[in-house]
Motif scaffolding. Structure first.
Motif, PDB file in Angstrom:
ATOM      1  N   LEU A  81       0.825  -1.197   0.000  1.00  0.00           N
ATOM      2  CA  LEU A  81       0.000   0.000   0.000  1.00  0.00           C
ATOM      3  C   LEU A  81       0.866   1.256   0.000  1.00  0.00           C
ATOM      4  N   TYR A  84       1.917   3.062  -3.152  1.00  0.00           N
ATOM      5  CA  TYR A  84       1.002   3.985  -3.822  1.00  0.00           C
ATOM      6  C   TYR A  84       0.699   5.238  -3.011  1.00  0.00           C
ATOM      7  N   VAL A  85       0.665   5.135  -1.687  1.00  0.00           N
ATOM      8  CA  VAL A  85       0.265   6.297  -0.880  1.00  0.00           C
ATOM      9  C   VAL A  85       1.394   6.852  -0.021  1.00  0.00           C
ATOM     10  N   THR A 172      -7.185   7.726  -6.752  1.00  0.00           N
ATOM     11  CA  THR A 172      -7.319   6.987  -5.491  1.00  0.00           C
ATOM     12  C   THR A 172      -8.002   5.647  -5.716  1.00  0.00           C
ATOM     13  N   GLU A 173      -9.048   5.640  -6.518  1.00  0.00           N
ATOM     14  CA  GLU A 173      -9.832   4.421  -6.723  1.00  0.00           C
ATOM     15  C   GLU A 173      -9.121   3.411  -7.629  1.00  0.00           C
ATOM     16  N   THR A 175      -5.888   3.082  -8.283  1.00  0.00           N
ATOM     17  CA  THR A 175      -4.676   2.519  -7.681  1.00  0.00           C
ATOM     18  C   THR A 175      -5.021   1.467  -6.632  1.00  0.00           C
ATOM     19  N   GLN A 176      -6.128   1.657  -5.920  1.00  0.00           N
ATOM     20  CA  GLN A 176      -6.552   0.628  -4.970  1.00  0.00           C
ATOM     21  C   GLN A 176      -6.994  -0.632  -5.706  1.00  0.00           C
ATOM     22  N   ILE A 255      -2.934   9.442   2.157  1.00  0.00           N
ATOM     23  CA  ILE A 255      -3.491   8.401   3.029  1.00  0.00           C
ATOM     24  C   ILE A 255      -4.865   8.809   3.548  1.00  0.00           C
ATOM     25  N   ALA A 258      -7.188   7.912   0.778  1.00  0.00           N
ATOM     26  CA  ALA A 258      -7.386   6.467   0.628  1.00  0.00           C
ATOM     27  C   ALA A 258      -8.202   5.883   1.770  1.00  0.00           C
ATOM     28  N   GLU A 262     -13.235   5.912   1.417  1.00  0.00           N
ATOM     29  CA  GLU A 262     -13.804   4.646   0.980  1.00  0.00           C
ATOM     30  C   GLU A 262     -14.531   3.918   2.109  1.00  0.00           C
TER      31      GLU A 262
END
Length: 444
Positions: A81, A84-85, A172-173, A175-176, A255, A258, A262
């Protein structure tokens, strides 16, 4: 060290046999193993690797609180994680985490959140205007936009454009979603690299960082004070009087995006789904809202006294916890009730199963908000909607305020038309709703 109790094992063959169904939804596979083996089992995943799964609430409390110094987050967060963040509060460990937590905690104190309440209520009212009545609609996108707008505008007030918000939300979406692919299909890691998928998504993250950097620099240049989270983060000082460097500030903001939107959008969607199946609960919330607004126009008064609305949200997070798994790895050998955990054991706790465990909850599959009328229940060792111990979610008050205000506003404005079909789920990094199609009728 010898152990008197052996952890039951699930073979690699069984894991591979169910790999496709696990990719789609791992919860039925885990539930079947819990039901067969008990509250703890070891899943062998090949190449000498294994994961210990547990739905033992006492063990989770022990790991998160009593012996938390011996446990660290797994590479899923600290490496995968973080890729990405960045290395912020959610993904850091040890001294860095302690330093950041101490710095950021005051920004999420209830007294500071008071400054944001009117803005949050305005965002909620604006976003809920998007609900179209008298026709079936997918409510998750509405709640997703609501939660993301709330985070962004609580951070930046009005200094961010709609195009920038849309870009930040998109990155954000996606990459998750990419991270989920990497975690559930580790055998395709070589392909994700060779195809350029990982590189493409890291590039998107850099675009987000550029947007955020521009917003931060504009705030510094304008030198106009705002009562928002960015202002608090920019003014926060370490013990030596220094402030966060730009890179660290951007990591913390990423962060917050993220983790902050959500989970809230998931919880709001599940709560609405449950209310659609429980008209009496809708009526009770409506009665409570009317009473509170007659008594006061103060938003904090509503939040303090919306006891039943809060119970509904708490019961929703029991049945559908957004953070449905908690992972830890022990730094040194450990023993708990006869089980031996060698150093470096990967332990995955199913909050979803703990919250539905018949030993902990009466009628665990039923929606009964009143069970939380007893304040001690939410602080019991069997309830973990925001984690527990030192690593409990720093934004729990922010999230609860937002959700209470959102549910109050929805029920005051709309009747959610009755629905009887089962609620569908989509477990990813968080527990997401699937096909959350509801119908609303405007209250006269």
């Amino acid at each position: 060290m010898n152990s008197s109790k052996k952890i039951p094992e699930v073979t690699v063959f069984k894991f591979l046999k169910h790999s496709l169904s696990i990719l789609k939804n791992p919860l039925p596979f885990h539930k079947a193993n819990f039901n067969f083996h008990g509250d703890i089992f070891k899943l062998n995943i090949g190449f000498g690797n294994s994961v210990i799964f547990s739905r033992d609430a006492s063990l989770l409390s022990y790991v998160l609180q009593k012996n938390q110094k011996n446990y660290t987050k797994s590479p899923i967060q600290t490496r995968d994680l973080a890729k990405y963040v960045g290395k912020g509060l959610l993904t850091s460990e040890g001294e860095k985490w302690q330093k950041q937590r101490k710095l950021i905690q005051p920004a999420f104190h209830k007294s500071q959140l008071l400054l944001l309440l009117e803005n949050i209520q305005s965002i909620i009212e604006f976003e809920l205007d998007k609900i179209v009545c008298n026709k079936p609609i997918d409510v998750f996108p509405i709640f997703n936009d609501l939660a993301f707008q709330t985070v962004v505008k609580s951070l930046f007030s009005s200094e961010v454009s709609d195009d920038e918000i849309n870009k930040l939300q998109y990155v954000t979406e996606v990459t998750q979603q990419m991270l989920v692919k990497e975690l559930r299909q580790p055998y395709l890691g070589w392909w994700f690299k060779a195809s350029g998928d990982i590189k493409k998504h890291l590039g998107l993250i850099n675009e987000s960082r550029d947007i955020l950097r521009g917003i931060v620099n504009k705030r510094k240049q304008n030198n106009i004070k705002q009562n928002d989270l960015l202002e608090m983060l920019l003014n926060a000082q370490y013990e030596d009087g220094s402030i966060m460097e730009e890179q660290q500030l951007l990591d913390e903001i990423l962060i917050l995006f993220a983790a902050g939107h959500e989970t809230t959008s998931n919880a709001l969607t599940f709560t609405s789904e449950l209310l659609a199946r429980n008209s009496i609960a809708q009526d009770k919330i409506l009665e409570e809202v009317k009473r509170l607004k007659k008594e006061s126009s103060d938003i904090m008064y509503w939040l303090k006294n919306a006891s039943y609305t809060k119970q509904v949200i708490e019961e929703s997070m029991r049945l559908f916890p957004p953070a449905y798994f908690i992972d830890r790895i022990n730094k040194e050998d450990d023993e708990y009730e006869g089980f031996h955990f060698p150093k470096g054991s990967s332990i995955l706790f199913s909050v979803y199963e703990i919250h539905r465990h018949p030993d902990f909850w009466e009628n665990p599959e039923e929606f009964i908000p009143e069970r939380f009328s007893n304040e001690s229940v939410k602080f019991s060792k069997n309830y973990f909607p925001f984690g527990a111990g030192q690593r409990m979610c720093i934004g729990n008050n922010f999230a609860m305020y937002e959700m209470i205000l959102a549910i109050m506003t929805i029920v005051e404005r709309y009747q959610i038309i009755e629905k009887t079909t089962p609620i569908k789920i989509k477990p990813l990094i968080t527990l997401k709703p699937l096909d959350a199609i509801l119908e609303f009728k405007l209250r006269l």
